[in-house]
Structures are given as structure tokens and as C-alpha cells.
Scaffold this motif. Structure first.
Motif, PDB file in Angstrom:
ATOM      1  N   GLY A  76       2.378  -4.957  -1.977  1.00 32.45           N
ATOM      2  CA  GLY A  76       2.562  -3.526  -1.694  1.00 32.45           C
ATOM      3  C   GLY A  76       3.622  -3.278  -0.651  1.00 32.45           C
ATOM      4  O   GLY A  76       4.526  -2.447  -0.851  1.00 32.45           O
ATOM      5  N   ILE A  77       3.573  -4.009   0.458  1.00 33.33           N
ATOM      6  CA  ILE A  77       4.572  -3.730   1.505  1.00 33.33           C
ATOM      7  C   ILE A  77       5.966  -4.232   1.093  1.00 33.33           C
ATOM      8  O   ILE A  77       6.969  -3.633   1.461  1.00 33.33           O
ATOM      9  CB  ILE A  77       4.159  -4.266   2.913  1.00 33.33           C
ATOM     10  CG1 ILE A  77       3.942  -5.779   2.904  1.00 33.33           C
ATOM     11  CG2 ILE A  77       2.944  -3.552   3.441  1.00 33.33           C
ATOM     12  CD1 ILE A  77       3.671  -6.331   4.312  1.00 33.33           C
ATOM     13  N   ALA A  86       2.895   2.396  -3.339  1.00 28.15           N
ATOM     14  CA  ALA A  86       2.852   0.961  -3.017  1.00 28.15           C
ATOM     15  C   ALA A  86       2.168   0.733  -1.670  1.00 28.15           C
ATOM     16  O   ALA A  86       1.410  -0.223  -1.501  1.00 28.15           O
ATOM     17  CB  ALA A  86       4.267   0.395  -2.999  1.00 28.15           C
ATOM     18  N   TYR A  87       2.417   1.634  -0.713  1.00 28.30           N
ATOM     19  CA  TYR A  87       1.791   1.475   0.602  1.00 28.30           C
ATOM     20  C   TYR A  87       0.293   1.820   0.582  1.00 28.30           C
ATOM     21  O   TYR A  87      -0.424   1.534   1.554  1.00 28.30           O
ATOM     22  CB  TYR A  87       2.526   2.297   1.660  1.00 28.30           C
ATOM     23  CG  TYR A  87       3.654   1.511   2.306  1.00 28.30           C
ATOM     24  CD1 TYR A  87       3.385   0.555   3.279  1.00 28.30           C
ATOM     25  CD2 TYR A  87       4.977   1.696   1.923  1.00 28.30           C
ATOM     26  CE1 TYR A  87       4.402  -0.197   3.854  1.00 28.30           C
ATOM     27  CE2 TYR A  87       6.001   0.956   2.487  1.00 28.30           C
ATOM     28  CZ  TYR A  87       5.708   0.009   3.456  1.00 28.30           C
ATOM     29  OH  TYR A  87       6.711  -0.736   4.025  1.00 28.30           O
ATOM     30  N   ARG A  97      -4.170   3.809  10.466  1.00 32.12           N
ATOM     31  CA  ARG A  97      -3.391   4.992  10.865  1.00 32.12           C
ATOM     32  C   ARG A  97      -1.896   4.755  10.629  1.00 32.12           C
ATOM     33  O   ARG A  97      -1.180   5.629  10.167  1.00 32.12           O
ATOM     34  CB  ARG A  97      -3.651   5.317  12.336  1.00 32.12           C
ATOM     35  CG  ARG A  97      -4.842   6.231  12.508  1.00 32.12           C
ATOM     36  CD  ARG A  97      -4.895   6.768  13.940  1.00 32.12           C
ATOM     37  NE  ARG A  97      -6.284   6.717  14.392  1.00 32.12           N
ATOM     38  CZ  ARG A  97      -6.726   5.928  15.348  1.00 32.12           C
ATOM     39  NH1 ARG A  97      -5.896   5.147  15.992  1.00 32.12           N
ATOM     40  NH2 ARG A  97      -7.990   5.923  15.683  1.00 32.12           N
ATOM     41  N   ILE A  98      -1.468   3.556  10.958  1.00 35.90           N
ATOM     42  CA  ILE A  98      -0.044   3.239  10.776  1.00 35.90           C
ATOM     43  C   ILE A  98       0.333   3.327   9.294  1.00 35.90           C
ATOM     44  O   ILE A  98       1.323   3.972   8.923  1.00 35.90           O
ATOM     45  CB  ILE A  98       0.262   1.815  11.318  1.00 35.90           C
ATOM     46  CG1 ILE A  98       0.202   1.793  12.840  1.00 35.90           C
ATOM     47  CG2 ILE A  98       1.616   1.292  10.826  1.00 35.90           C
ATOM     48  CD1 ILE A  98       1.306   2.578  13.527  1.00 35.90           C
ATOM     49  N   VAL A  99      -0.463   2.693   8.448  1.00 35.28           N
ATOM     50  CA  VAL A  99      -0.135   2.691   7.013  1.00 35.28           C
ATOM     51  C   VAL A  99      -0.225   4.113   6.441  1.00 35.28           C
ATOM     52  O   VAL A  99       0.612   4.524   5.636  1.00 35.28           O
ATOM     53  CB  VAL A  99      -1.045   1.709   6.238  1.00 35.28           C
ATOM     54  CG1 VAL A  99      -0.710   1.727   4.751  1.00 35.28           C
ATOM     55  CG2 VAL A  99      -0.898   0.303   6.778  1.00 35.28           C
ATOM     56  N   MET A 100      -1.225   4.855   6.925  1.00 31.73           N
ATOM     57  CA  MET A 100      -1.329   6.245   6.444  1.00 31.73           C
ATOM     58  C   MET A 100      -0.119   7.058   6.899  1.00 31.73           C
ATOM     59  O   MET A 100       0.382   7.904   6.154  1.00 31.73           O
ATOM     60  CB  MET A 100      -2.620   6.879   6.947  1.00 31.73           C
ATOM     61  CG  MET A 100      -3.810   6.476   6.076  1.00 31.73           C
ATOM     62  SD  MET A 100      -5.323   7.268   6.582  1.00 31.73           S
ATOM     63  CE  MET A 100      -5.080   8.892   5.936  1.00 31.73           C
TER      64      MET A 100
END
Lengths: 814, 230
Positions: A639-640, A798-799, A696-699
Motif C-alpha cells: 500500500g505505501i 492505497a493508503y 492519525r498519520i495515515v489518516m
């Protein structure tokens, strides 16, 4: 199996991450990025720019494969890291020089056109892949080894890696101003050698070998700088063919980030596109200019006494025959042919827009005698600026806005399918409109290609622009005439006057051109001098200027819908679903040449996917995946990898539009993304053990991407006219927070894996590499097919995959 | 060790067999690629059956010589697809008394085909290397062909006017001197487009001082628009 990253064994004092090591890593990273960009430049010159995708993919593949090698030989490499690290760096430098020499050998060189005519060239292409792969593999191995050994400092190591990479982008940009592309690799190769020498240990065994190797590397690099390899251009490139002409003389050669520019003269070099068959005088020889080995244009002399200017008996003269043009804006003036044309038609004020400073300088000085000092004429003002940016900042009004010819002679077999042409999008024409005088006009010409594509897409663009401008009767505002090989369009702000229509008819009769679009035109007038096989072309043109336009778009074998700023590929025509129909019409062998550029990207995608599977995943499969987090590792690192590369590709495309130049855009994007990601990775340690913070970062990444998908392009369009410092500030604001966040997940998760499931790290690394490899070409294909907005949406999607994994973090932790 | 006589014997044994293979390939080329697409002129078909195309391609392309596609011949040039050569020849309606000028000799194949039909062929090649090799190929076996290495832009004034002019290299403008050297009622054929694609051909006709062009679609035309149900 011993853990890949051994978090439990704290490095001893000798293994502490010194500033020297970080600097060495930074220098190596800079070299790798600079080498990657240099290869892109070299391949653009010897072949065509599509191989940029290949280079990005090969670089990623090197990183992926390095993970696999580390997985297999980790223990040995770590045990002798102080020996291996400098050795790998120095080898990386040597290989950068050697692969450049080897890739130019006659039995290794491939040719894009020959890929479909002589299948040995497919093997050569693969061999070239493998050659270019070697420096990336060696460099990535050194980086991976440092990541592994100094995993306690993963944030700092990753920071040094990303910051070094960012500097590498800027470094290459600077080098491109001074060095010809054949010397770039040699100069860049000094960096990994320096990086390696910096960390050669003081006393331990085998240091002599390393020092000897370093000396050898210095000699190789020095030799390569002094005697760089000769770059052999494809025999099908315009420059190669022109150099074969009798008495072909190189009059000028300069290099810049735009690519090398050459001016060639030959007594047999003549240019008069689609000249009337009624013309009786032979055309005089002219000088021709080339950029990256491709045709740029002819330099024609202008002399007021010379009444027979080369374009006077071509369809290009149409706008001047309709009514006098006193003020003329020539967009993308290139070699100045249209500027000379306007002068020859007594324009009193001509503004020439050309972003390439080297080109302007060459025309003003070195080639002044060839164009009769055109750019010193009191009626001519030259502006070094991107045409789209100029349109937004300019306040003047013009009788005529002249655009360069759409497409290239002979169709170039679709090599330019993936050229981003922001001057031929609907938005570009809409920006030109306010710059016209009340009786002003826009003119543009195209080759009558076969099967017909460029003229139809041009007609469709003009028709849709007039519709968006709420012009009630568009047909009253359009004139088009056709020679035996060209078609010229003019759209006017006010309806064509009876005098203009009469003038056009007279012009057509004088030079034996056929009107295609003209108010009051009779069907029999359309093919009086130049007969077509049937009337289908006229039916298509009429359909485009009618309500049936969408039906034609849907049923035509090629994509003739206008280009937009989100899909700026004017020369992209292939519709995959119609390939079988085209194959039936033209034969299977012809298909690749309809759009070789696009096809090459697809081929690159397939080849690289296969090679990355073989070199990265297959060895890992053979080694076995024993961990219990397969799904999570796959989702997270896949994903990343996908998301990061998608974002990078979209930003490069959007900033090409914003800054006007792909090289600057690529440098800006890579530098900004890497710097901010580096800063993010520096902070990654704080998030590695905090599930909520990671979520939180990924969101935040997902939210930003969704917002960007909607507003990025409009925001850039709105601020395009801003001064450069403001634009740079905007870019930093746009990329900063996003890139900072995107820099965190990779090192944070590596750190997490090192603690809980170290045996799965090779898989994480390999998967990330593979997906990154594939996503570069994939992002381009999606942009062409559906626009860049979708790519950002997909990046956000993807994230979501790492987000899912993060949400299950606690349950999965061992 | 085998004696030279063995190799000579082997060559003599294989050569006729090889010739037969090429003859069969030529027959197939004419029937499947040329006749089927509508080229009917018997003299053109005969010439296409007679001239050894494989002698006009580089060694690494001999195996592909009779394939239905253009082939690279070096220097960024190609030898046209067999059908295009036949079509270009038929289009000028060649007669046995014709004097034909060819611009762009390339491999020399088009000139060889013309020489089998018309009285005189004058051909000009601008790339010296190609001109040299074409001269070697043509002058020994095709006596009515004259090759010159020069700029074709100005034609070949000494032998003008011509009944027909065949321009084999795509040009972005048609040189006025060539139109000038065309007889009244003469025909000129010129390709447009990428040399790797099936090309569009333009027929230029000169009649009573006026010059007109006609697009010729070299393939059986199938419309590029289709109904949705297709």
C-alpha cells in the motif's frame, strides 16, 4: 533464522552512527538519484523520453533486489560490514561509469523502432535493463546494509538517505547546465567513490585491498570524465538522419536541462510544410534545430526585401490572408519561423514566447545570420516564459495568436503520445481567448495524418472551446483550409466577415488549397484540388461541429476527444478496445507504430513486473515466508509503495504544468518530497510504538490526498501567474505536510517489524520495491486513460491498506 | 578435414533448393499480399514475381524479406512493404516506353521492379552509403537503371521530362523542380507518414499546367467509425 534487524543487540560504540557515516550515506543517496535522472536524460537523447519510466523502474528494482540479496547473505555482510560498505559504494561508482560504456556498445544498443522489426533488440533492451540495474543494486545494497546495521537509528538513517536523495536531484539540475549528457555518469560516479573512501576503516585487515580498489575507481572515473562514451542516437531520430545529408555541418551545440540543442546546416536541408503544388520556385536551404535529437524547427532568414517567405505559399498563411494582423502573439516560438512569418506580413508588434533560454540566445547570437537577426527587429519582443504562464499574466490584446504545428511530420509513429502538451488543452485555448482583440483570431495547423487523428482532435478541441465560450454559431467563427498534406485552422472572436471569407476563397484559388470549414461552403469546394479517397473526413469534421460529436467520439477507432489539463496528452490516440479493429484494417505489424510511445510504457510495465517478480519475489518465495503477518506485510508495504509512487508521479505531472518544464518539475517534486519525507522519517521513531499516532498519520495522508484529488489542479491553475518565490512557497506548502506524513510509515513499520517479526522484513522490503516498480508506469497509464485525479484517489485508497493494518496493530504484535 | 570440393558440392546442392524456397515465398507474397488487395496489372505482378526481394535487404533481414511489412535497411531508412511497392508501381500506369525518375533509391528494390516494366529508370539516392550499395546491386543486373548519388530535390534535369516520378521517401513538401520535370499528363506518386506504418500515398497529376493531388488509400478501406453494436 536470525532476525533481519536485530533490535536486541545494541550496537557497540564503534557501531554508533557517526556523522561521517550519515554524510557518506547522504552522498551515496545523492549519487543514486542523480544517476537515475542522468540516465533518463541520456535515454531521452539516444532514444525517446519514454524510457524515463524504465529508468525509474530499474532503480526501484535495484532497491527491491537489494532487499532479497540482504535476506540471503545478511549474516556474512553484517559480519564484515566495515569492509563491505565502502566496497559496495566504490563498486557502485565504478559501475556507473562502466554501464554507460557498455550500453553504447554496438551489440548491446537497442533501438525503439527495431524492437518490432528485429526481435534481437528485445534481448538488447533486457540487457540494457540489467546493465542499468547494477549500479542501483550495488548502491541500494550499501544503503540497505546501513539500514540493517543501524536499525536503532532507523529514523536518522532514513533521514540521511532521503535528504541526500533530495540534494542529488538539485545537483543533477545544476550539472545539466554545464555538462553534456555523456559526461554526467562519469562525474556523478565520483560521489559514491568519495562516499566509500570516507568510510574506509583506519587499520583493520584488508584495508589495502579497499584502498587499491578506491584508487582504481578514481582512475576509472577520471578516465570516464576525460574520455566519456560517445552516445549513439537511434538511426531513426531526426538528428541522425539529418547528419547523413551531404555537407551537413554542426553549427551550434549547447546543453541545458531542456536537453542538448544542435543546429545543423546543409545545402539540401529545406523546409516548407505542405507547400502549394502551384509554387514554382525551389525552396532555399535552411538551418534546422534539434533538441534531444528530435526536430525542433527550421531557422529561416527574414529579409524585408524578400517577398517570397517560405510560409507564404503554405496553408499557414491563412490568418494573414483573412485580414491584416498588426499585433501578433507567437506562442512557443521555437526557431522563430512564425515570428519571421508575421514580420513578412507586416505585423507591427510581435511578441514571441519561448521558455528555452538557450534557444533564444542561439537565435539572437550564434544563428543571427541565419535568421537575419530576427530577434533584434524593433517590431519583435522576445519573452522567456512558459506560454501558459504568459497567457495568465499578460494584459495586452492581439490580432492573432499563433500556435506551433500540432504533431510532427510523418506522425512519428506516436512517439509523442505521452508528451504533456499543455498548450493544446481546452483550458489553454480558453486562456487565449481573453487575450484577443475583438476581431482577433487564433491559428494552428496540423499534418493530414493517416489514419486521420491530429486534425480531428484539433477540430474537436476548437469546437468544444467555442461551445464553452457560449458562441451561438461556432461554424461562423471557424475557417480551415487544406493543402495536399497540411490543414490550417483559424478561430475568430467575432463571426467571419464576408470580406474575410472572400479573401480565403481567393487565397485558396491562388495556391490551390481546398477550404474545409468556411461559412457558406459548398460540398464540391472541399476537394477541388486535393481529392480524398472518400468524404468520410468531411463527415467527421461536420459531426464534430454538430450535436453528433459525442457519437463520433464513441464510435471512432481513435481517441479524438480534446486534451485537458488533467489529461494533457494531445498526441495520445490509441483506444485499447479498438486494437483488434485496427489490426484487421492495418495488419498486426502496424499496430505498434500507431502509438509506440504509449505501447513502450505498457511493455515496460509488463517487462519490469516480470523481472521484479523473478529477481525479488521469486528468491524470497524460494526462501519461504514463515512469518504470520503475511497479509499485513503485503497490505502495509504494498500500500505505501503504491501510494507513494502514485503521489510522486501525479506531482511531477502537475508541477510540469505549474512550472512549465518537466525537468524542473521532476527536480522540484523529488527534492521537496524527499526532504519532507526525510524530516518525517527522522520523527518516525516517535510513532513506531504508538498505534493511535500512526493511525492519525495515515489518516492525515488519506484526507490530504482526497482533498488534493479535488482541489490540486484548480489551485495550481489559479496561482500559475504568481511570481516564482510565491509559487515555490505554494509547492512547499502543498508537498510539505503530505510528504512529511508519507515519510513516517515506512521506517516506523520497519522498526515495528524489527521488534516483533524481523524475519518478515525481507518480504516487506521486496514487496515495497516490487510495487513501487510497477506503480510508476501504472500511474502514467491510469493518467492517460482516466486523468490524474483518479490516480490521487487510488493513492488515497492505497493508503487505506496500511490504515487497516495499523488498526489491527496490537492484535498482531508478537 | 573436409575438402573445399565438399563445400562446393554442398553449395551447388543447396543453392537451387534455396532459390525454390524464395520463389515459393514470392509467389505467396504476390498472391496473398498483393493480388488479394486489388493490384491487378499483370506487368506489375510479373515484376513482383521476378525480382528477388531478398537480395535487396540486409543479411539479418533476409528471413523476413517476403513478409508483409517494411524492413529496416540502415541509415534510418526502410524498404517498403511489398504491397506498397506494387501499388506505387501500378498507380503510375507504367508502359514499356516510359521513362521514370525515382527519388530515394534506398535498397534499389523499387527501381528493380520498375526496370522490369519500363524502358528507362533514373534513380537518385542522397545517402552515399545507400547509393553505393544500390549501384552495386542494380547496375550489373538491371541494365536500364541509372543510379546517381545526389540531392533528389532538383530531379535529374538531363533526362527530363519524365512520364512518371516515384518518390519513395516521405517529403514534407513536393519539390517544384520535380513537378517541372514531369511531362504534361504525367503522374507522380509520393508516400506520406511514418515509414514503419502502412502509408498513405498521394498521386500528383499534371494536366494542362494545373497540378492536383489525390489521396490513395493503400489498404482495403474499412471505416474507422463503427456502430456501437459492432
Amino acid at each position: 533464522m536470525k532476525a533481519f534487524f536485530d533490535m536486541h543487540s545494541t550496537p557497540n560504540s564503534a557501531d554508533l552512527l557517526s556523522t561521517r557515516l550519515m554524510l557518506s550515506l547522504g552522498i551515496l543517496s545523492a549519487a543514486i538519484i542523480a544517476f537515475q535522472l542522468a540516465l533518463m536524460q541520456v535515454l531521452s537523447i539516444v532514444q525517446w523520453h519514454h524510457f524515463a519510466y524504465m529508468v525509474i523502474s530499474v532503480a526501484m528494482l535495484g532497491f527491491g533486489a537489494a532487499g532479497t540479496v540482504l535476506a540471503f547473505f545478511r549474516q556474512h555482510l553484517l559480519n564484515h560490514i566495515r569492509w563491505w560498505l565502502p566496497l559496495l559504494m566504490i563498486s557502485c561508482g565504478i559501475s556507473m561509469c562502466l554501464v554507460m560504456y557498455l550500453s553504447q556498445l554496438s551489440f548491446i544498443r537497442f533501438d525503439s523502432y527495431m524492437l518490432f522489426a528485429n526481435y534481437t533488440h528485445i534481448g538488447r533492451l533486457l540487457l540494457t535493463y540489467l546493465l542499468f540495474f547494477i549500479p542501483f543494486l550495488l548502491g541500494a545494497l550499501a544503503i540497505g546494509l546501513m539500514f540493517d546495521h543501524y536499525v536503532v537509528y532507523i529514523g536518522k538513517v532514513y533521514f540521511a538517505n532521503l535528504c541526500g536523495s533530495a540534494v542529488g536531484g538539485l545537483l543533477l539540475l545544476a550539472l545539466l547546465w554545464f555538462l553534456f549528457p555523456n559526461r554526467l555518469a562519469a562525474v556523478i560516479s565520483c560521489l559514491p567513490v568519495i562516499a566509500g573512501i570516507m568510510i574506509i576503516p583506519g587499520k583493520p585487515q584488508r584495508t589495502k585491498t579497499l584502498r587499491f580498489f578506491a584508487l582504481l575507481a578514481c582512475i576509472v572515473s577520471g578516465f570516464s570524465i576525460a574520455f566519456p562514451p560517445t552516445l549513439h542516437l537511434s538511426q531513426f531520430k531526426d538528428l541522425s538522419k539529418t547528419l547523413l545529408l551531404p555537407e551537413a555541418t554542426l553549427k551550434m551545440e549547447r546543453t541545458s536541462p531542456y536537453g542538448p540543442i544542435q543546429a545543423i546546416s546543409s545545402p539540401v536541408l529545406r523546409y516548407a510544410p505542405g507547400m502549394s503544388l502551384a509554387a514554382e520556385e525551389a525552396v532555399s536551404a535552411s538551418t534546422a534545430m534539434f533538441i534531444n535529437g528530435d526536430w525542433l524547427g527550421a531557422v529561416a532568414g527574414y529579409n524585408k526585401a524578400d517577398t517570397a517567405f517560405v510560409l507564404h505559399n503554405t496553408s499557414f498563411d491563412l490568418p494573414y490572408k483573412m485580414a491584416p494582423k498588426k499585433t501578433v502573439l507567437v506562442l512557443q516560438a521555437g526557431t522563430g519561423l512564425e515570428v519571421a512569418h508575421a514580420l513578412s506580413r507586416n505585423a507591427a508588434n510581435i511578441v514571441a514566447i519561448e521558455p528555452n533560454a538557450i534557444l533564444i540566445e542561439a537565435l539572437k547570437h550564434t544563428l543571427a545570420a541565419d535568421n537575419d537577426s530576427l530577434y533584434f527587429h524593433p517590431a519583435v519582443t522576445v519573452r522567456k516564459v512558459e506560454p501558459r504562464i504568459f497567457l495568465l499574466t499578460d494584459t495586452a490584446h492581439y490580432d492573432l495568436i499563433s500556435l506551433p504545428m500540432a504533431g510532427s511530420f510523418g506522425g512519428s509513429a506516436g512517439l509523442y503520445a505521452l508528451h504533456q502538451q499543455y498548450l493544446l488543452t481546452k483550458e489553454a485555448f480558453l486562456h487565449m481567448w481573453p487575450r484577443l482583440q475583438p476581431a482577433g483570431a487564433i491559428s494552428i495547423s496540423a499534418w493530414m495524418d493517416y489514419p486521420v487523428r491530429h486534425p480531428l482532435k484539433l477540430a474537436a478541441t476548437l469546437a468544444e472551446v467555442l461551445e464553452e465560450l457560449n458562441i451561438k454559431q461556432p461554424q461562423q467563427h471557424v475557417a480551415a483550409i487544406r493543402s495536399w498534406s497540411t490543414i490550417s485552422f483559424v478561430i475568430t472572436k467575432t463571426a467571419l466577415t464576408a470580406t474575410a471569407i472572400q479573401n480565403i476563397r481567393q487565397f485558396c484559388n491562388q495556391w490551390q488549397f481546398d477550404p474545409v470549414l468556411l461559412p457558406g461552403l459548398q460540398p464540391e469546394e472541399r476537394a477541388r484540388y486535393h481529392l480524398l479517397q472518400d468524404s468520410s473526413f468531411f463527415q467527421y469534421i461536420d459531426a464534430i461541429f454538430s450535436r453528433d460529436r459525442n457519437a463520433l467520439y464513441a464510435s471512432y477507432d481513435f481517441n479524438i476527444k480534446p486534451a485537458t489539463d488533467r489529461r494533457p496528452y494531445f498526441a495520445q490516440f490509441i483506444r485499447w478496445k479498438n486494437l483488434s479493429h485496427l489490426a484487421a484494417n492495418f495488419g498486426n505489424r502496424s499496430i505498434p507504430f500507431f502509438e509506440i510511445g504509449y505501447l513502450l510504457v505498457v511493455i515496460t510495465l509488463v517487462q519490469i513486473a516480470v523481472v521484479s517478480f523473478v529477481l525479488v519475489l521469486l528468491p524470497l518465495f524460494r526462501r519461504g515466508w514463515k512469518g504470520k503477518h503475511k497479509g499485513s506485510v503485503l497490505l502495509y508495504f504494498g500500500g505505501i509503495g503504491l501510494g507513494y509512487m502514485f503521489v510522486e508521479m501525479v506531482f511531477i505531472q502537475h508541477l510540469t504544468f505549474y512550472f512549465g518544464q518537466p525537468v524542473y518539475a521532476a527536480a522540484a517534486v523529488i527534492t521537496a518530497l524527499l526532504l519532507f519525507s526525510g524530516a518525517g522519517s527522522y520523527m518516525a521513531g516517535r510513532f513506531a510504538q504508538n498505534k493511535k499516532a500512526m493511525m492519525r498519520i495515515v489518516m492525515a495522508i488519506i484526507v490530504l490526498l482526497v482533498i488534493y484529488a479535488a482541489v490540486l489542479m484548480p489551485l495550481l491553475q489559479q496561482t500559475m501567474q504568481a511570481v516564482m518565490p510565491v509559487k515555490i512557497g505554494i509547492v512547499l506548502l502543498l508537498t510539505g505536510p503530505l510528504a512529511f506524513c508519507m515519510g513516517i510509515p515506512f521506517p516506523a513499520a520497519l522498526s515495528w517489524l524489527a521488534r516483533s517479526a524481523a524475519s518478515e522484513i525481507p518480504w516487506a522490503w521486496g514487496l515495497n520495491g516490487c510495487v513501487s516498480v510497477i506503480s510508476t508506469a501504472l500511474a502514467t497509464i491510469i493518467t492517460v486513460e482516466a486523468g490524474s485525479g483518479l490516480v490521487l484517489w487510488l493513492a488515497a485508497l492505497a493508503y487505506c491498506m496500511p490504515l487497516i493494518v495499523c488498526s489491527r496493530w496490537d492484535q498482531e504484535a508478537v | 578435414m573436409l575438402s573445399p570440393a565438399f563445400y562446393l558440392g554442398l553449395f551447388l546442392l543447396v543453392a537451387p533448393w534455396q532459390e525454390n524456397v524464395y520463389k515459393t515465398k514470392r509467389e505467396k507474397m504476390v498472391s496473398q499480399q498483393i493480388e488479394r488487395r486489388g493490384v491487378k496489372d499483370p506487368v506489375v505482378l510479373k515484376a513482383m514475381r521476378t525480382v528477388n526481394r531478398h537480395e535487396f535487404v540486409p543479411a539479418d533481414q533476409i528471413k523476413n524479406a517476403y513478409e508483409d511489412r517494411p524492413l529496416p535497411i540502415g541509415y534510418g531508412q526502410t524498404i517498403s512493404q511489398p504491397y506498397i511497392v506494387a501499388y506505387m508501381t501500378e498507380v503510375i500506369k507504367p508502359q514499356s516506353h516510359f521513362k521514370v525518375l525515382e527519388i530515394g533509391t534506398g535498397s534499389g528494390y523499387q527501381a528493380a521492379i520498375l526496370s522490369a516494366i519500363v524502358k528507362e529508370v533514373y534513380t537518385i539516392e542522397i545517402v552515399p552509403e545507400l547509393g553505393r550499395s544500390a549501384t552495386e546491386r542494380l547496375t550489373s543486373r538491371y541494365k536500364n537503371v541509372q543510379v546517381k548519388t545526389a540531392d533528389g530535390y532538383n530531379g535529374w534535369k538531363e533526362h527530363a521530362p519524365y512520364d512518371a516520378i516515384v518518390v519513395t521517401a516521405a517529403a514534407e513538401h513536393i519539390p517544384p523542380p520535380l513537378i517541372g520535370q514531369l511531362k504534361d499528363g504525367g503522374k507522380m506518386v509520393i508516400p506520406v507518414g511514418s515509414s514503419f506504418l502502412t502509408q498513405m500515398l498521394i498521386l500528383v497529376e499534371k494536366k494542362n499546367g494545373s497540378t492536383t493531388s489525390r489521396n490513395l488509400l493503400p489498404v482495403a478501406f474499412v471505416p474507422l467509425t463503427r456502430k456501437k453494436t459492432e
